[in-house]
Write a protein that holds these residues in place. Structure first.
Motif, PDB file in Angstrom:
ATOM      1  N   MET A   1      -4.366 -95.175  69.939  1.00 30.26           N
ATOM      2  CA  MET A   1      -3.887 -95.019  68.565  1.00 30.26           C
ATOM      3  C   MET A   1      -2.859 -96.099  68.206  1.00 30.26           C
ATOM      4  SD  MET A   1      -1.566 -91.953  67.276  1.00 30.26           S
ATOM      5  CE  MET A   1      -0.512 -92.144  65.886  1.00 30.26           C
ATOM      6  N   ILE A   2      -1.816 -96.225  69.040  1.00 36.10           N
ATOM      7  CA  ILE A   2      -0.756 -97.178  68.723  1.00 36.10           C
ATOM      8  C   ILE A   2      -0.879 -98.377  69.661  1.00 36.10           C
ATOM      9  CG2 ILE A   2       1.735 -97.426  68.354  1.00 36.10           C
ATOM     10  CD1 ILE A   2       0.750 -95.008  66.873  1.00 36.10           C
ATOM     11  N   SER A   3      -1.291 -99.499  69.144  1.00 33.07           N
ATOM     12  CA  SER A   3      -1.386-100.660  69.999  1.00 33.07           C
ATOM     13  C   SER A   3      -0.314-101.661  69.615  1.00 33.07           C
ATOM     14  CB  SER A   3      -2.772-101.292  69.860  1.00 33.07           C
ATOM     15  OG  SER A   3      -2.965-101.683  68.525  1.00 33.07           O
ATOM     16  N   LYS A   4       0.317-102.249  70.631  1.00 33.15           N
ATOM     17  CA  LYS A   4       1.429-103.164  70.379  1.00 33.15           C
ATOM     18  C   LYS A   4       0.975-104.401  69.616  1.00 33.15           C
ATOM     19  CE  LYS A   4       4.884-102.010  73.792  1.00 33.15           C
ATOM     20  NZ  LYS A   4       5.600-102.398  74.977  1.00 33.15           N
ATOM     21  N   ASN A   7       1.337-104.435  65.877  1.00 37.56           N
ATOM     22  CA  ASN A   7       2.671-104.431  65.292  1.00 37.56           C
ATOM     23  C   ASN A   7       3.311-105.801  65.413  1.00 37.56           C
ATOM     24  OD1 ASN A   7       5.045-103.566  64.188  1.00 37.56           O
ATOM     25  ND2 ASN A   7       5.793-102.681  66.087  1.00 37.56           N
ATOM     26  N   ILE A   9       5.895-108.307  64.534  1.00 35.82           N
ATOM     27  CA  ILE A   9       7.222-108.311  63.926  1.00 35.82           C
ATOM     28  C   ILE A   9       7.511-109.677  63.293  1.00 35.82           C
ATOM     29  CG2 ILE A   9       9.700-108.002  64.428  1.00 35.82           C
ATOM     30  CD1 ILE A   9       8.142-105.439  64.781  1.00 35.82           C
ATOM     31  N   LEU A 105      18.598 -97.817  62.647  1.00 34.29           N
ATOM     32  CA  LEU A 105      17.557 -98.004  63.659  1.00 34.29           C
ATOM     33  C   LEU A 105      16.682 -99.213  63.341  1.00 34.29           C
ATOM     34  CD1 LEU A 105      16.450 -94.316  64.303  1.00 34.29           C
ATOM     35  CD2 LEU A 105      17.398 -95.854  66.001  1.00 34.29           C
TER      36      LEU A 105
ATOM     37  N   GLN B  78      12.883-100.736  67.859  1.00 34.40           N
ATOM     38  CA  GLN B  78      12.034-100.336  68.985  1.00 34.40           C
ATOM     39  C   GLN B  78      12.370 -98.945  69.534  1.00 34.40           C
ATOM     40  OE1 GLN B  78       9.089-101.912  70.167  1.00 34.40           O
ATOM     41  NE2 GLN B  78       9.533-102.515  68.080  1.00 34.40           N
ATOM     42  N   ILE B 119      -1.890 -94.840  60.740  1.00 32.02           N
ATOM     43  CA  ILE B 119      -0.955 -93.732  61.019  1.00 32.02           C
ATOM     44  C   ILE B 119      -1.234 -92.546  60.105  1.00 32.02           C
ATOM     45  CG2 ILE B 119       1.495 -93.076  60.900  1.00 32.02           C
ATOM     46  CD1 ILE B 119       2.107 -95.363  62.549  1.00 32.02           C
ATOM     47  N   GLU B 122      -4.198 -90.775  61.506  1.00 32.49           N
ATOM     48  CA  GLU B 122      -3.901 -90.072  62.770  1.00 32.49           C
ATOM     49  C   GLU B 122      -3.078 -88.804  62.553  1.00 32.49           C
ATOM     50  OE1 GLU B 122      -4.776 -90.467  65.909  1.00 32.49           O
ATOM     51  OE2 GLU B 122      -6.006 -92.243  65.577  1.00 32.49           O
ATOM     52  N   LEU B 150       6.875 -93.564  64.106  1.00 36.42           N
ATOM     53  CA  LEU B 150       5.829 -94.308  64.818  1.00 36.42           C
ATOM     54  C   LEU B 150       5.520 -95.662  64.182  1.00 36.42           C
ATOM     55  CD1 LEU B 150       3.302 -91.424  65.601  1.00 36.42           C
ATOM     56  CD2 LEU B 150       4.613 -92.728  67.266  1.00 36.42           C
ATOM     57  N   LEU B 151       5.846 -95.802  62.894  1.00 33.54           N
ATOM     58  CA  LEU B 151       5.481 -97.027  62.170  1.00 33.54           C
ATOM     59  C   LEU B 151       5.909 -98.328  62.861  1.00 33.54           C
ATOM     60  CD1 LEU B 151       5.767 -96.543  58.313  1.00 33.54           C
ATOM     61  CD2 LEU B 151       3.921 -97.587  59.579  1.00 33.54           C
ATOM     62  N   PRO B 152       7.160 -98.410  63.326  1.00 31.12           N
ATOM     63  CA  PRO B 152       7.541 -99.672  63.979  1.00 31.12           C
ATOM     64  C   PRO B 152       6.954 -99.842  65.377  1.00 31.12           C
ATOM     65  CG  PRO B 152       9.451 -98.216  63.775  1.00 31.12           C
ATOM     66  CD  PRO B 152       8.294 -97.478  63.202  1.00 31.12           C
ATOM     67  N   ASN B 153       6.074 -98.920  65.759  1.00 33.19           N
ATOM     68  CA  ASN B 153       5.465 -98.941  67.092  1.00 33.19           C
ATOM     69  C   ASN B 153       6.540 -99.034  68.170  1.00 33.19           C
ATOM     70  OD1 ASN B 153       3.521 -98.855  69.017  1.00 33.19           O
ATOM     71  ND2 ASN B 153       2.858-100.980  68.759  1.00 33.19           N
ATOM     72  N   ARG B 155       9.060 -98.613  71.428  1.00 30.68           N
ATOM     73  CA  ARG B 155       8.851 -98.462  72.874  1.00 30.68           C
ATOM     74  C   ARG B 155       9.285 -97.062  73.301  1.00 30.68           C
ATOM     75  NH1 ARG B 155       9.836-103.906  72.238  1.00 30.68           N
ATOM     76  NH2 ARG B 155       9.017-105.352  73.801  1.00 30.68           N
ATOM     77  N   ILE B 181      -0.391 -88.518  71.557  1.00 36.74           N
ATOM     78  CA  ILE B 181       0.229 -89.818  71.858  1.00 36.74           C
ATOM     79  C   ILE B 181       0.793 -89.871  73.283  1.00 36.74           C
ATOM     80  CG2 ILE B 181       0.695 -90.661  69.544  1.00 36.74           C
ATOM     81  CD1 ILE B 181       3.416 -89.445  69.626  1.00 36.74           C
ATOM     82  N   LYS B 184       0.750 -92.990  75.662  1.00 40.47           N
ATOM     83  CA  LYS B 184       0.795 -94.240  74.886  1.00 40.47           C
ATOM     84  C   LYS B 184       2.228 -94.591  74.525  1.00 40.47           C
ATOM     85  CE  LYS B 184      -3.670 -93.206  72.923  1.00 40.47           C
ATOM     86  NZ  LYS B 184      -4.283 -92.362  71.925  1.00 40.47           N
TER      87      LYS B 184
END
Lengths: 256, 324
Positions: A1-4, A7, A9, A105, B78, B119, B122, B150-153, B155, B181, B184
């Protein structure tokens, strides 16, 4: 679902403008702003009508002295009440909604947040002042064409209100309650207003001059007379900078 | 697997009040780490410090080996955070809000749309995408909150009591999303519903009065807190003579959990820890009793939590009646 890889930047240097636009949208989506603007225009219109009525002959009297000076003087005084209302929610709402943490953040710093809120509140004031442009236009139609005094009066009003807004933002950063924030900023502004009165009561010329210099009305006075001096400008910018700096320090302290 | 987050000797004081004291624990990459503790244990303070929203008093927090301040400088955005109350701007529409979040988190403008779409899909946000945030139900708002986290993916995804205030159905749905998730993302999950944390967490840290009293793999903690072995057995019948024989052999407490003409479910509570499955199976065979099921019951997270905190829950496991 979430792949780096998805994203990517990228640095967005104009984060301040994004926040400013967000703040403007927030402000203008509130019905309170339109009610406040309507009331302000109504009161200013009433005052303008009153001063015009008192100046019997529009062509022979000194309209700058009889109309513009008291009108802008009152406008400045009214903003003393309006500015805390405009700014009281600023940080309190953000804290309550948890959105201030969201901004942190994202790597947004306090300075960007404060400047965005300050300029957004300033935009609201400009919006509120727009209907009052009718007053000099009416005066011009009656033969009064001293646009210089009109311009300096507006400039003085905007600079004074900028001071009020900076105090309002500081109060909002320091408080958790909107009413307390408004009362705190109003109290600070009233004390700064009354400095002129205290100065007049002093027998010592030097002390009187120094205390007067700290007061907002002391500097505003010259603008409605059409006089703009560099030390007035320095005062306004210093005043705003000090209170915005205090807001930043307050936000920083609350994080520790 | 390597540690994503390493908390070392962390202490935090608010004037004379000690919020955290010498906190040490680590969060493994790709794992769901549960953070437990009673109210006022220091969970929220710890979460704020890990997210860089509050300064650590003493000690260090390292993410990917970097001190938190350095990590945030180098990799802003992150760490995703979702608290009990999602950080929403009430006058924004959901889509407008997500676009705003994507922009401030500096997501490449060319991929913002597709990323948001993914997103939205999902998390099932599509049906209320154009609603104002202030008009969302608690469950919908929480889903939008998770989307922003989750948007900024990130860590590290930090969830601070995210299901608090949700109705059971919505809480279940939310847990389902978290499970999706799993693996992941590295997740720090703080909650007060123990069964919920038990269902999703791989590792656990228990805080009390600002101090870590237990931290480790859930399985390790289960073994640590298993002071008595418990066996659950389903047999076709349970003759009284056999009950006496078992009690004579092992000195155990026997409870019948369920009994009907076809089968009897019973539980044996031994005085000491250990694996009694083999000897019990042999015992049943010897007495010609058919065992339909025979398993060891491990302590629940509630029992671990109570054991770590030294609380006597007085809880009886299962709906049972004693057999003497």
């Amino acid at each position: 679902m979430i792949s780096k890889e998805e994203n990517k930047i990228k640095i967005v240097p104009k984060i301040f403008f994004i926040l400013w636009i967000k703040e403007i949208k927030e402000n203008f989506s509130s019905s309170g702003l339109y009610i406040l603007s309507g009331l302000f225009s109504f009161v200013m219109g009433g005052l303008f009508y009153n001063y015009i009525s008192l100046t019997k002959d529009l062509t022979s009297g000194n309209l700058s002295t009889n109309v513009l000076r008291p009108l802008f003087g009152n406008m400045n005084f009214i903003f003393l009440f309006i500015a805390p209302i405009i700014t009281m929610r600023s940080f309190i709402e953000e804290r309550r909604n948890g959105t201030l943490d969201l901004l942190y953040l994202a790597g947004v710093n306090d300075t960007q947040v404060i400047l965005a809120k300050f300029f957004s509140a300033f935009t609201v004031v400009v919006f509120m002042l727009l209907p009052t442009l009718l007053f000099p236009i009416i005066l011009a139609a009656s033969g009064h064409q001293d646009w210089g005094i009109v311009a300096t009066s507006y400039l003085g009003t905007l600079l004074s209100v900028a001071c009020y807004l900076s105090v309002g933002l500081f109060s909002s950063s320091a408080s958790d309650n909107q009413i307390i924030a408004a009362l705190l900023s109003f109290t600070i502004l009233i004390v700064l207003m009354l400095l002129v009165v205290f100065a007049q009561a002093s027998n010592n010329y030097l002390v009187a001059q120094m205390v007067s210099y700290l007061s907002v009305p002391f500097h505003f006075e010259g603008f409605v007379r059409g006089l703009v001096k560099s030390y007035n400008i320095v005062y306004y910018f210093s005043f705003v900078s000090v209170f915005l700096y205090l807001s930043q320090k307050t936000l920083e302290a609350r994080k520790s | 697997m390597s540690n994503l987050v390493q908390v070392e000797h962390l202490s935090k004081y608010y004037h004379s009040h000690r919020a955290l004291s010498d906190v040490n624990f680590s969060i493994e990459e790709g794992m769901i780490h549960g953070l437990l503790g009673p109210n006022g244990a220091g969970k929220s303070t710890l979460i704020k410090i890990i997210c860089g929203l509050s300064s650590p008093g003493h000690g260090t927090i390292r993410i990917e080996g970097l001190p938190i301040s350095e990590f945030q400088k180098r990799f802003p955005g992150q760490i995703g955070l979702l608290g009990e109350r999602p950080p929403l701007y009430p006058n924004m529409r959901v889509i407008e809000y997500l676009e705003f979040v994507a922009t401030i988190f500096r997501i490449d403008s060319s991929s913002i749309r597709s990323w948001i779409d993914e997103i939205i899909h999902e998390l099932g946000i599509k049906e209320f995408l154009y609603q104002l945030n202030r008009n969302l139900s608690k469950g919908q708002a929480q889903r939008v909150g998770l989307a922003q986290a989750l948007l900024p993916n990130p860590r590290l995804l930090v969830l601070d009591e995210p299901t608090s205030g949700l109705d059971p159905e919505m809480a279940m749905e939310f847990r389902h999303i978290i499970k999706k998730i799993r693996g992941k993302k590295t997740i720090l999950f703080s909650g007060h519903i123990l069964s919920e944390v038990e269902a999703i967490a791989d590792d656990i840290t228990i805080l009390q009065k600002g101090t870590v009293i237990e931290s480790g793999k859930l399985e390790t903690l289960r073994h640590k807190f298993q002071t008595k072995a418990i066996l659950e057995i389903v047999t076709t019948q349970l003759p009284q003579a056999l009950v006496h024989e078992i009690q004579r052999t092992w000195d155990v407490e026997i409870n019948v959990l369920r009994s009907n003409p076809n089968e009897t479910k019973w539980r044996l509570k031994f005085k000491t820890a250990g694996d009694y499955r083999q000897p019990m199976a042999e015992f049943l065979i010897k007495h010609q009793l058919v065992a339909l099921e025979l398993k060891t019951i491990e302590p629940s997270l509630e029992e671990i939590f109570a054991g770590a905190l030294g609380i006597n829950t007085g809880k009886k496991t299962g709906n049972s009646e004693g057999v003497h």
